[in-house]
Design a protein around this motif. Structure first.
Motif, PDB file in Angstrom:
ATOM      1  N   ASN A   2      13.750  58.780 -16.319  1.00 39.35           N
ATOM      2  CA  ASN A   2      12.824  59.496 -15.447  1.00 39.35           C
ATOM      3  C   ASN A   2      11.885  58.505 -14.759  1.00 39.35           C
ATOM      4  O   ASN A   2      10.791  58.224 -15.245  1.00 39.35           O
ATOM      5  CB  ASN A   2      12.034  60.517 -16.262  1.00 39.35           C
ATOM      6  N   LYS A   4       9.335  57.360 -11.999  1.00 37.17           N
ATOM      7  CA  LYS A   4       8.335  57.985 -11.140  1.00 37.17           C
ATOM      8  C   LYS A   4       7.702  57.011 -10.146  1.00 37.17           C
ATOM      9  O   LYS A   4       7.131  57.436  -9.146  1.00 37.17           O
ATOM     10  CB  LYS A   4       7.244  58.623 -11.998  1.00 37.17           C
ATOM     11  N   HIS A   5       7.751  55.717 -10.442  1.00 39.96           N
ATOM     12  CA  HIS A   5       7.118  54.718  -9.573  1.00 39.96           C
ATOM     13  C   HIS A   5       8.202  53.783  -9.022  1.00 39.96           C
ATOM     14  O   HIS A   5       8.981  53.204  -9.782  1.00 39.96           O
ATOM     15  CB  HIS A   5       6.070  53.914 -10.344  1.00 39.96           C
ATOM     16  N   HIS A   6       8.214  53.621  -7.708  1.00 42.08           N
ATOM     17  CA  HIS A   6       9.245  52.848  -7.031  1.00 42.08           C
ATOM     18  C   HIS A   6       8.617  51.791  -6.125  1.00 42.08           C
ATOM     19  O   HIS A   6       7.428  51.891  -5.769  1.00 42.08           O
ATOM     20  CB  HIS A   6      10.115  53.774  -6.176  1.00 42.08           C
ATOM     21  N   CYS A  35      17.899  52.749 -10.671  1.00 44.93           N
ATOM     22  CA  CYS A  35      17.337  53.795  -9.824  1.00 44.93           C
ATOM     23  C   CYS A  35      18.268  54.156  -8.665  1.00 44.93           C
ATOM     24  O   CYS A  35      18.336  53.431  -7.662  1.00 44.93           O
ATOM     25  CB  CYS A  35      15.983  53.336  -9.279  1.00 44.93           C
ATOM     26  N   ASP A 188      10.122  52.078 -14.140  1.00 41.73           N
ATOM     27  CA  ASP A 188       9.084  52.154 -13.113  1.00 41.73           C
ATOM     28  C   ASP A 188       8.736  50.773 -12.562  1.00 41.73           C
ATOM     29  O   ASP A 188       8.818  49.764 -13.280  1.00 41.73           O
ATOM     30  CB  ASP A 188       7.810  52.783 -13.682  1.00 41.73           C
TER      31      ASP A 188
END
Length: 234
Positions: A2, A4-6, A35, A188
């Motif tokens: 999971n 959330k930060h890219h 990702c 992340d």
């Protein structure tokens, strides 16, 4: 996973155009193996660049050339069969050529290719103490004007409050940390510009392991970290 930060779109666009330093490219490429969202974005940026190049090389440009380019991009996005898998995706981050595979299955290919052959997992890293509760492993084979290293932070330990003299990118590989920006977990990326100050704190019961690249020295806000900076090399 999971995530959330890219990386920012600007960073991904620079990666697609080959405009990132080797150190920053390493972080992006390693993140992309984890990702699918960023893999798709980079594929779209690369398709856009290729389409625009074809248009620019034409002797004449039709009035609907831009529409044609955008249609090509949309078709590329819709064609899932054209997507490469993480194992097949070419890696530009390499010393002496592209990376096509790796003998280190438990580590993302771009990172694994730059580690010694005897390192098969994060547990095999020969960590060196940087400060109490903080260990590191510099990646000296990567060409950069800043630094790139693996960092291991013990549970509950924080990195001193600091700003940045330039671009800093951090990819979480294990554990998590929390700072002024948010909470970051495995996969992340913290893509930070020079106007961000923060103090990461490992906030779980396991070690926080991350890949960090900078293109300029950090700007520590405390007196003691400033005095120690020449010795810790950050």
């Amino acid at each position: 996973m999971n995530i959330k930060h890219h990386p920012t779109d600007e960073t991904l666009l620079a990666y697609a155009g080959g405009a990132l330093s080797q150190a920053m490219e390493l972080v992006v490429a390693t993140h992309m193996t984890l990702c699918p969202l960023c893999r798709d974005k980079v594929a779209e940026f690369e398709a856009c660049g290729g389409a625009m190049l074809n248009v620019n090389q034409s002797l004449s440009m039709d009035s609907d050339a831009l529409d044609h380019v955008m249609a090509m991009i949309e078709q590329e996005s819709a064609n899932e069969n054209a997507r490469v898998t993480p194992a097949e995706m070419p890696r530009r981050v390499a010393v002496g050529g592209s990376i096509t595979g790796s003998a280190v299955p438990s580590l993302p290919t771009p990172l694994a290719s730059l580690l010694p052959d005897n390192i098969l997992s994060l547990e095999d890293i020969p960590w060196r103490t940087l400060a109490p509760g903080v260990k590191h492993f510099p990646l000296k084979s990567v060409q950069t004007k800043g630094t790139v290293r693996l960092l291991k932070i013990a549970p509950g330990v924080s990195i001193p409050d600091h700003g940045h003299g330039g671009h800093e990118m951090t990819l979480l590989l294990k554990g998590s940390y929390i700072d002024d920006v948010g909470r970051f977990r495995a996969g992340d990326v913290a893509d930070l510009a020079d106007d961000i100050d923060h103090q990461p704190i490992a906030d779980t019961a396991e070690d926080c392991i991350c890949l960090i690249a900078t293109d300029a020295p950090l700007k520590f806000n405390g007196i003691l970290p400033k005095l120690l900076q020449p010795f810790i090399g950050m």
